[in-house]
Design an enzyme around this catalytic site. Structure first.
Site, mmCIF file in Angstrom:
data_model
loop_
_atom_site.group_PDB
_atom_site.id
_atom_site.type_symbol
_atom_site.label_atom_id
_atom_site.label_comp_id
_atom_site.label_asym_id
_atom_site.label_seq_id
_atom_site.Cartn_x
_atom_site.Cartn_y
_atom_site.Cartn_z
ATOM 1 N N SER A 63 31.310 39.111 14.282
ATOM 2 C CA SER A 63 32.665 38.576 14.198
ATOM 3 C C SER A 63 33.689 39.665 14.464
ATOM 4 C CB SER A 63 32.897 37.957 12.815
ATOM 5 O OG SER A 63 34.245 37.549 12.657
ATOM 6 N N GLU A 89 34.098 47.599 1.105
ATOM 7 C CA GLU A 89 33.013 48.409 1.669
ATOM 8 C C GLU A 89 32.179 47.609 2.660
ATOM 9 O OE1 GLU A 89 28.996 50.885 0.352
ATOM 10 O OE2 GLU A 89 30.582 50.557 -1.128
#
Length: 291
Positions: A63, A89
């Site tokens: 993505s 993260e």
């Protein structure tokens, strides 16, 4: 302006002052995000989340390759000139895998205690933690911030019993904690294991519990705690452990709850049925049996 939305992190507003926390735990800021080199960003060693689903990470990476990173991460500046990740993260890891050399980030001021609390709240709200990570996160939050169980529960918007039950999992032996962490055992099964008084029996019990419901696991744990004379073979030669295994085997074959009750001279085998049609099918199947 400071506030938190949602059910978790009820104390974050007062902790962070002018910092606003979104419902998913992401830190919002009035300051526009800055673009930072990936080489100047490092993860937080006390981040409660240790396991990142490989398939989900690959989907996020693809993505980002197509659309870029839409939601900035949140970092704080350190004395060594690097930026430590407070929230995001997973996004940072995926962006790195996607080949990005820089990343948008909100830079805020935060103490070690604030970072620990926010990291815990973010992961809890995203439901990203396995039971062991959650328990270790609570423990780290309490140690870093000097909190009691009650205070930790208020900070993250959980009940005290939820925090206490999570922390109990940390008393399991390492192999059992690994089984809970990787999903072979649920937290319910893990609590059933904690009820097994003889720690030497827990690993073997855990292997058997993987194919049991939590209710079956709890009953199995109770049987393991019985004194030897309580688990002696009956006149028919069947002990309770064997019967439990037979129950589970029959349930797998028949697709229904099976209960075996053994008395001194007689017993009963009970089969559940689910509606009139299911009962009729069961009756027809039993009629062709020859015992």
């Amino acid at each position: 302006m400071a506030k938190t939305k949602g059910g978790l992190g009820k104390g974050l507003g007062s902790l962070f002052g002018e910092i606003e926390v979104a419902p998913d735990g992401t830190v919002l800021s009035n300051e526009p995000p800055r673009t930072l080199p990936m080489t100047r960003i490092e993860p937080n060693a006390s981040q409660p989340r240790k396991v990142f689903d490989a398939e989900a990470m690959q989907e996020l990476t693809e993505s980002i390759k197509m659309h870029g990173l839409i939601t900035p991460i949140t970092v704080r500046r350190q004395e060594n000139g690097l930026y430590q990740i407070i929230a995001g993260e997973r996004r940072w890891r995926a962006a790195r895998s996607a080949g990005l050399t820089e990343i948008p980030a909100h830079i805020i001021e935060a103490t070690d205690e604030q970072v620990t609390e926010l990291a815990m709240v973010e992961n809890l709200q995203r439901q990203d933690l396995n039971p062991i990570e959650e328990a270790e996160g609570f423990e780290n939050l309490m140690q870093t911030c000097g909190l009691t169980q009650d205070e930790a529960a208020v900070r993250v918007g959980r009940s005290r019993s939820a925090v206490a039950n999570a922390l109990r999992l940390l008393s399991l032996e390492t192999p059992l904690r690994e089984m809970v962490a990787d999903g072979r055992l649920t937290s319910g099964h893990a609590r059933a294991l904690l009820a097994v008084k003889d720690s030497d029996k827990r690993l073997d019990a855990a292997e058997k519990m993987q194919n049991m419901t939590v209710r079956q696991a709890e009953s199995f744990a109770k049987r393991l705690n019985r004194k030897p004379k309580e688990t002696e073979q009956s006149a028919e030669g069947f002990n309770v452990d064997y019967l439990a295994e037979v129950e589970h085997s029959l349930e797998s074959c028949l697709g229904r709850k099976v209960t075996i009750m053994q008395g001194k001279n007689a017993g009963a085998l009970t089969l559940e049925f689910y509606g009139s049609d299911d009962l009729e099918r069961l009756i027809q199947a039993l009629r062709v049996l020859q015992v």
